[in-house]
Design a protein around this motif. Structure first.
Motif, mmCIF file in Angstrom:
data_model
loop_
_atom_site.group_PDB
_atom_site.id
_atom_site.type_symbol
_atom_site.label_atom_id
_atom_site.label_comp_id
_atom_site.label_asym_id
_atom_site.label_seq_id
_atom_site.Cartn_x
_atom_site.Cartn_y
_atom_site.Cartn_z
ATOM 1 N N LYS B 62 0.822 -1.212 0.000
ATOM 2 C CA LYS B 62 0.000 0.000 0.000
ATOM 3 C C LYS B 62 0.857 1.263 0.000
ATOM 4 C CE LYS B 62 -1.871 -1.273 3.915
ATOM 5 N NZ LYS B 62 -1.215 -2.560 4.197
ATOM 6 N N SER B 63 1.812 1.314 0.918
ATOM 7 C CA SER B 63 2.666 2.512 0.979
ATOM 8 C C SER B 63 3.511 2.628 -0.281
ATOM 9 C CB SER B 63 3.571 2.458 2.206
ATOM 10 O OG SER B 63 2.789 2.444 3.372
ATOM 11 N N THR B 64 3.955 1.491 -0.792
ATOM 12 C CA THR B 64 4.749 1.518 -2.021
ATOM 13 C C THR B 64 3.924 2.099 -3.162
ATOM 14 O OG1 THR B 64 5.901 -0.446 -1.243
ATOM 15 C CG2 THR B 64 6.171 0.130 -3.553
HETATM 16 N N1 LIG Z 1 12.504 1.150 0.568
HETATM 17 C C1 LIG Z 1 12.325 -0.193 0.640
HETATM 18 N N2 LIG Z 1 13.379 -1.037 0.501
HETATM 19 C C2 LIG Z 1 13.201 -2.368 0.569
HETATM 20 N N3 LIG Z 1 12.027 -2.971 0.757
HETATM 21 C C3 LIG Z 1 10.941 -2.197 0.884
HETATM 22 C C4 LIG Z 1 11.034 -0.768 0.850
HETATM 23 N N4 LIG Z 1 9.795 -0.246 1.011
HETATM 24 C C5 LIG Z 1 8.974 -1.309 1.159
HETATM 25 N N5 LIG Z 1 9.645 -2.472 1.074
HETATM 26 C C6 LIG Z 1 9.049 -3.811 1.148
HETATM 27 O O1 LIG Z 1 8.006 -3.870 0.226
HETATM 28 C C7 LIG Z 1 6.894 -4.546 0.765
HETATM 29 C C8 LIG Z 1 5.673 -3.660 0.731
HETATM 30 O O2 LIG Z 1 5.852 -2.625 1.677
HETATM 31 P P1 LIG Z 1 4.804 -1.474 1.930
HETATM 32 O O3 LIG Z 1 5.409 -0.529 2.877
HETATM 33 O O4 LIG Z 1 4.343 -0.939 0.634
HETATM 34 O O5 LIG Z 1 3.630 -2.267 2.625
HETATM 35 P P2 LIG Z 1 2.293 -1.725 3.273
HETATM 36 O O6 LIG Z 1 1.181 -2.365 2.553
HETATM 37 O O7 LIG Z 1 2.304 -0.247 3.332
HETATM 38 O O8 LIG Z 1 2.399 -2.345 4.722
HETATM 39 P P3 LIG Z 1 1.970 -1.751 6.135
HETATM 40 O O9 LIG Z 1 0.535 -2.088 6.284
HETATM 41 O O10 LIG Z 1 2.818 -2.503 7.079
HETATM 42 O O11 LIG Z 1 2.242 -0.286 6.127
HETATM 43 C C9 LIG Z 1 7.297 -4.992 2.147
HETATM 44 O O12 LIG Z 1 7.732 -6.324 2.079
HETATM 45 C C10 LIG Z 1 8.426 -4.084 2.489
HETATM 46 O O13 LIG Z 1 9.339 -4.717 3.355
#
Ligand SMILES: Nc1ncnc2c1ncn2[C@@H]1O[C@H](COP(=O)(O)OP(=O)(O)OP(=O)(O)O)[C@@H](O)[C@H]1O
Ligand SMILES: [Mg+2]
Lengths: 302, 285
Positions: B62-64
């Motif tokens: 999601k954050s990505t």
């Molecule tokens: N800058 C980065 N470098 C390496 N891996 C990353 C980076 N940002 C995110 N990831 C990895 O990418 C995947 C998706 O991360 P993301 O932060 O988008 O998840 P999310 O859905 O926002 O999760 P949450 O609910 O915990 O916030 C995870 O496995 C995370 O470890």
């Protein structure tokens, strides 16, 4: 009585001249959150540039402006090392400081240039105003300080100035608002060091010589002035912050002069005292937290 | 004849979409043992005024997804990001700012703490625009800020000169919301922006969020860990899992959903259980 007055007067002059250094240090350390140590090199750089130009017959006003420009350039270089080559801020400043030692010697050609027989801006002002001695020094440094104060007091309130101040506060957010923070860092470093070089040019002309070693300890002195100014004035708002820098430099210089009147301190001890002062000032917030058992972040190593 | 017709339809569509993500993937640490495919060929379009809520398990991407939209980093080769009809795939970092307003999870990330409320707002007002040597604060701007802040109903309009760090978390998020929207960016991104607030404050900030989005007709993406919130707000809900959008629920369909039916829908689409404790437990809203 007369000594008291002359101590006050000489501290006043020094507060104005070295207040420029304090403001330069404030720009980098506080505004940008960029611990820039190149200041130790840019102060003699300004002195060297002004002295060499004056001895070759250049108008002292132009020579002083050239000194300012040389400082801008040196600060810009520090900023480039950090923003474009990603060298840590601390190391960028140290690298430029070290490089400047050689550059300053190249500029001067020898470790010391006398300006006693030259026409400086102080001589010019003396003809113009009919003043001499300390009052002349105070007026000239005061005019420079006033001009810098007015310009910064305006600049830091402009849209660009605001972006610059926000850069040291929350760079992430500022980039998110469309500001190229590399540029604001470069601008801030340049401005800070430009002011320090200007101070170097003024001090060299006032004391009648430029010396390769005149910048040593300048960064700690500037920092001490900033800390004292903040402690005494507790400034809120830009104008008061700038006034506090001058005020802090004044109190610091007064303190140092008075220290020399004691029987057990020598001039060469002043740097130790200054360092101790800064150490205490920096340690107090931490120790206070320790005593209150507050959460303490790990030590930063910049 | 037919092909030109198609093209025209395509162009018209492009004009109408605020956001188009085309086959966007993001791989971190490629070629190492830590390689993660955070986004896996995500395509997503948003019409003007769309307000999408996003839910998904931890690490779903999601954050990505929001970072890609905000231009923090580019997608893997082949992916495209189009905002308001412009291909911004290679417009990264501060250059993307004029398109995207954002509020983060941590209240201190969205505002400059040492600067006053009005100075923060001045900074935000010029989002993506060149900044010059005009004095940042004048009567006209202050009046504008005051009306904007007054609409929050938090009394911030009388505290323009106060440094942002003296505000409470909720007040700071409210200020960050105004800052993110004051210059009308094409998209508003909200990444769990109420997650660190206490339930009551979170509710206030959420209703403020909804109000601003509705009033300013913003196109917005809001990530949340709270399923009820995801169902209550917005006109569209997407669920993410392992770097993919596995469910995209339109307004009419979303209205009738309950948290349990949403969970069931997730499990059917993902083929596994929803792994996020905080979602199941957070029913206090
Ligand atoms: N800058 C980065 N470098 C390496 N891996 C990353 C980076 N940002 C995110 N990831 C990895 O990418 C995947 C998706 O991360 P993301 O932060 O988008 O998840 P999310 O859905 O926002 O999760 P949450 O609910 O915990 O916030 C995870 O496995 C995370 O470890
Ligand atoms: Mg996340």
């Amino acid at each position: 009585m007369t000594t008291a007055l002359s101590i006050l007067n000489s501290s006043l002059y020094e507060g104005l001249a070295f207040g420029l250094v304090a403001i330069g240090v404030y720009m980098t350390f506080r505004v940008l959150d960029f611990p820039d140590l190149s200041v130790d090199g840019t102060f003699p750089l300004g002195a060297a540039v002004a002295a060499v130009l004056i001895t070759t017959g250049v108008n002292p006003h132009l020579a002083t402006l050239a000194a300012l420009a040389s400082g801008l350039l040196a600060g810009f270089t520090t900023g480039i090392l950090n923003t474009k080559l990603r060298i840590s801020a601390l190391l960028s400043g140290i690298l430029v400081m070290v490089a400047l030692y050689s550059i300053n010697l190249r500029i001067m050609g020898r470790p010391n240039i006398s300006l006693i027989r030259e026409v400086t801006i102080f001589d010019w002002a003396s003809n113009f105003l009919g003043l001499s001695g300390l009052s002349l020094s105070i007026v000239v440094a005061g005019v420079a300080a006033l001009v810098v104060f007015l310009m910064l007091n305006w600049f830091l309130r402009t849209d660009i100035g605001l972006a610059l101040r926000a850069t040291g506060d929350n760079e992430h957010m500022v980039r998110g608002l469309g500001v190229d923070t590399d540029k604001t860092v470069l601008l801030g470093c340049a401005l800070g060091n430009g002011l320090v070089a200007l101070a170097g040019a003024l001090v060299a002309q006032n004391q009648g010589n430029a010396d390769i070693n005149m910048g040593s300890g300048m960064i700690v002195m500037g920092l001490a002035s900033v800390i004292i100014g903040e402690g005494i004035f507790r400034p809120k708002g830009i104008s008061w912050v700038l006034v506090a820098c001058f005020g802090g430099a004044f109190v610091y210089r007064l303190f140092m002069t008075l220290a020399l009147y004691t029987t057990f301190l020598r001039a060469s001890d002043l740097k130790l005292i200054t360092a101790a002062l800064v150490i205490i000032a920096l340690a107090i917030p931490y120790l206070r937290k320790r005593i209150r058992h507050e959460w303490i972040p790990p030590a930063t190593r910049w | 004849m037919d092909t030109t017709g198609d093209k025209m339809v395509n162009l018209a569509m492009q004009d109408h979409n605020i956001l188009e993500l085309l086959r966007v993937s993001k791989t971190f640490a490629r070629g190492t043992v830590d390689e993660v495919k955070a986004l896996n060929c995500v395509s997503l379009t948003m019409a003007p005024g769309d307000f999408i809520t996003v839910i998904g398990s931890n690490g779903a991407g999601k954050s990505t997804l929001l970072n890609i939209i905000a231009g923090l980093f580019p997608p893997d080769n082949g992916g495209r990001v189009v905002i308001a009809g412009e291909d911004v795939t290679n417009l990264l970092g501060y250059k993307r700012a004029s398109y995207v307003g954002r509020v983060w999870q941590q209240p201190d990330m969205g505002t400059a703490g040492k600067l006053s409320i009005e100075e923060n707002l001045s900074l935000a007002l010029l989002r993506g625009k060149p900044r010059g040597f005009k004095i940042a604060l004048n009567r006209e701007r202050r009046r504008f800020f005051r009306t904007r802040l007054a609409s929050l109903g938090l009394g911030l309009e009388d505290r323009l000169g106060v440094p942002a760090h003296t505000l409470s978390g909720g007040q700071r998020q409210a200020l960050a919301l105004i800052m993110a929207t004051i210059s009308n960016p094409a998209i508003l991104l909200l990444d769990e922006h109420t997650a660190t607030l206490d339930p009551k404050t979170a509710r206030t900030v959420l209703s403020i969020t909804d109000e601003i989005i509705t009033r300013e007709k913003m196109t917005a993406v809001m990530v949340t860990h709270n399923m009820e919130v995801a169902l209550r707000y917005g006109n569209r809900l997407i669920m993410m899992h392992r770097g993919r959008v596995i469910l995209d629920i339109a307004e009419e369909q979303k209205k009738g959903l309950s948290v349990t039916s949403l969970l069931r829908a997730f499990e059917r689409a993902a083929g596994e259980e929803f792994t996020d404790d905080s979602v199941l437990l957070s029913s206090e809203l």
